[in-house]
Design an enzyme around this catalytic site. Structure first.
Site, mmCIF file in Angstrom:
data_model
loop_
_atom_site.group_PDB
_atom_site.id
_atom_site.type_symbol
_atom_site.label_atom_id
_atom_site.label_comp_id
_atom_site.label_asym_id
_atom_site.label_seq_id
_atom_site.Cartn_x
_atom_site.Cartn_y
_atom_site.Cartn_z
ATOM 1 C CE LYS A 75 -4.207 -1.942 1.979
ATOM 2 N NZ LYS A 75 -5.008 -1.637 0.788
ATOM 3 C CG HIS B 47 -3.169 -7.476 6.552
ATOM 4 N ND1 HIS B 47 -2.325 -8.063 5.634
ATOM 5 C CD2 HIS B 47 -4.423 -7.827 6.162
ATOM 6 C CE1 HIS B 47 -3.030 -8.726 4.745
ATOM 7 N NE2 HIS B 47 -4.302 -8.598 5.035
ATOM 8 C CE LYS C 267 -13.861 -10.218 8.105
ATOM 9 N NZ LYS C 267 -13.792 -9.417 6.864
#
Length: 538
Positions: free
Chosen positions: A239, A297, A383
């Site tokens: 990214k 991550h 989530k």
């Protein structure tokens, strides 16, 4: 006199001959030493990255390949990084379909850099013609022999000398088949000699489910390939804002004296999604939010935030510093973990009725070294929350002797928004415009959409695939780095798997369990009141 000269002359000739022989021996010795040093150099510094390139997408008929791998390859092709005179792309999977059928499956996912459809694009049609499909099992030697035959025919058509080509195998596959696929590649599809070519494999996460399974997987693949041939991909490292971290930290003077425990109170690394598992419940339930997001991550981002300056930008020097950070992390305390599961998660027919899998987690990590002793690193992922974003939030300590009485408004923070609306901004206290001496929070803002108008930010997969072709392993996970990461989280993961730690229920669309905010407060995070950062509009 002439007789004496005749006697001396042979001696002179002999001496000259000896010198020549010594020089020759020294030259040969130097060449042997140089050859040895060349062999010890990293691949990317000795092998020319030119010539015939075959990219093989294993699992070509699956979701990952059509949604991420093939689109990334297409964008690289459009930008000229995959010249059609050098490159051919092969799909391999168990599904029995034709070349045209695979092309039609991925067609709709190949868009322009701005997301527009390219139904009638000349680039699109040329790219699709580069793709050939081979059907076969993942432990099927005959299938991989057919694949090797197709690759070799392509190389031969490009007048490539056997062994001088480049072969990149992308594993868009579940980890359970990595060992068998690696074995088949080694037996059937490697370059046949060492004439400047290479064979590399790209493996997707998850790399195992805990320390033992990860080490077993690493050992199985490591028996077949050298570490320099293995590229463990974590797309977060590709990214744009993550790539910027090293530049921000080590190329800007005003960060250097501030980036330590004397000035920083806490660091948050956050990943939030505003949707649930949505059809992936069965897969997700095997792993949970810690394995899926935090252990890889967010932990990778933590390494770049916390590492010391490497001695150079060589991949191994950077990865050495990341490993040192991971090895300095203290064991996680139970009281510094909050788990959650959103209401309705178990209603997914693919999820067990009594699933204990967390869909939300906040974990506090402590780094035991001189720079970060006492600074909590808060990793939070979930989530079905109230927003979608990923960011790094560095909160500084209170200003001593607060003469403006503005501490209640919030602290200085340096925020790096990874997605969406990529940006970096510094929250700081300023005087409110007007006749009164009142303060307010504002920001110094670098929003990429506004500052870099017309500049396309590449997708993470594009960057990482290109790095693999170039032989640059800086943004890939090394084996010892992977082991150190699993050592941090395996104990708590086993406790969750055994039912010893239970997630709290939270409502979809909320901030997550209330206990998570309580943990943030205990860790020292001060919530900002009356201020919301709004991304600038064009």
């Amino acid at each position: 006199m002439a007789a004496e000269e005749a006697k001396i002359k042979p001696k002179k000739m002999l001496l000259a001959s000896d010198k020549v022989q010594k020089i020759k021996m020294r030259s040969e010795q130097w060449l042997m030493e140089k050859r040895d040093s060349f062999r010890s150099e990293p691949l990317n510094e000795t092998i020319p990255e030119t010539g015939c390139l075959s990219i093989i997408v294993l699992g070509a008929s699956g979701d990952l390949a059509k949604k991420k791998t093939f689109p990334a390859l297409f964008h690289l092709y459009r930008q000229g990084f995959l010249p059609p005179k050098e490159v051919h792309i092969f799909g391999y999977a168990r599904t029995k379909i034709s070349d045209d059928k695979l092309r039609s499956r991925i067609h709709g996912y190949l868009t322009s850099d701005k997301g527009a459809s390219l139904d009638h694009s000349e680039d699109l049609s040329k790219f699709l013609q580069l793709i050939k499909y081979v059907s076969g099992g993942y432990d099927d030697e005959e299938g991989f022999r057919r694949l090797d035959k197709e690759i070799s025919e392509h190389e031969f058509s490009k007048n490539t000398v056997e062994g001088s080509s480049r072969r990149l195998f992308y594993f868009a596959l579940p980890p359970s088949v990595y060992p068998s696929v690696s074995k088949m590649i080694k037996q059937c599809c490697m370059n046949k000699s060492d004439l400047g070519g290479w064979t590399r494999i790209v493996v997707e996460k998850p790399f195992g489910k805990d320390l033992d399974s990860s080490e077993q997987l690493s050992a199985q693949i490591g028996e077949l390939f050298d570490e320099s041939q293995i590229y463990r991909i974590d797309h977060y490292l590709g990214k744009e804002l993550v790539q910027n971290l090293l530049v921000l930290r080590f190329a800007n003077r005003f960060f250097l004296p501030l980036w330590n425990r004397d000035n920083i109170d806490n660091v948050q690394i956050v990943f939030r999604e505003d949707f649930g598992t949505e059809g992936r419940g069965g897969y997700f339930d095997e792993y949970g939010i810690i394995r899926d997001i935090i252990q890889n991550h967010l932990l990778q981002v933590l390494c770049l935030v916390a590492m010391e300056k490497p001695i150079s930008l060589k991949p191994e020097h950077i990865r050495d510093e990341k490993v040192k950070v991971l090895q300095s992390v203290l064991p996680i305390k139970d009281e510094e973990v909050v788990l959650g599961q959103y209401q309705g998660y178990r209603e997914d027919p693919t999820v067990p009725d009594h699933s204990n899998t967390p869909t939300f987690a906040t974990v506090v990590l402590r780094i035991h070294n001189e720079r970060w002793e006492g600074v909590p690193f808060i990793l939070k992922a979930g989530k079905a929350l109230n927003s979608r974003k990923a960011e790094i939030r560095v909160q500084f300590k209170d200003v001593p002797g607060d003469i403006f009485k503005c501490q209640k408004q919030g602290r200085n923070e340096f925020v790096i928004r990874l997605q969406p609306s990529e940006a970096m901004y510094m929250k700081l206290t300023v005087k409110q415009p007007g006749l009164e001496m009142s303060t307010a929070q504002s920001e110094l803002d670098l929003s990429y959409r506004q500052r870099y108008q017309g500049v396309t930010i590449p997708e993470a997969y594009e960057r990482l695939i290109l790095d693999t072709i170039r032989g640059d392993q800086q943004h890939f996970v090394r084996r010892d780095e992977l082991k150190a990461a699993w050592e941090i989280f395996t104990p708590i993961l086993h406790r969750i798997d055994n039912g010893e730690m239970q997630p709290s229920l939270y409502k979809p669309g909320s901030r997550g369990p209330e206990e998570a905010d309580e943990l943030l407060a205990k860790a020292g995070y001060v919530q900002t009141h009356g201020y919301i950062w709004i991304p600038p509009t064009l």
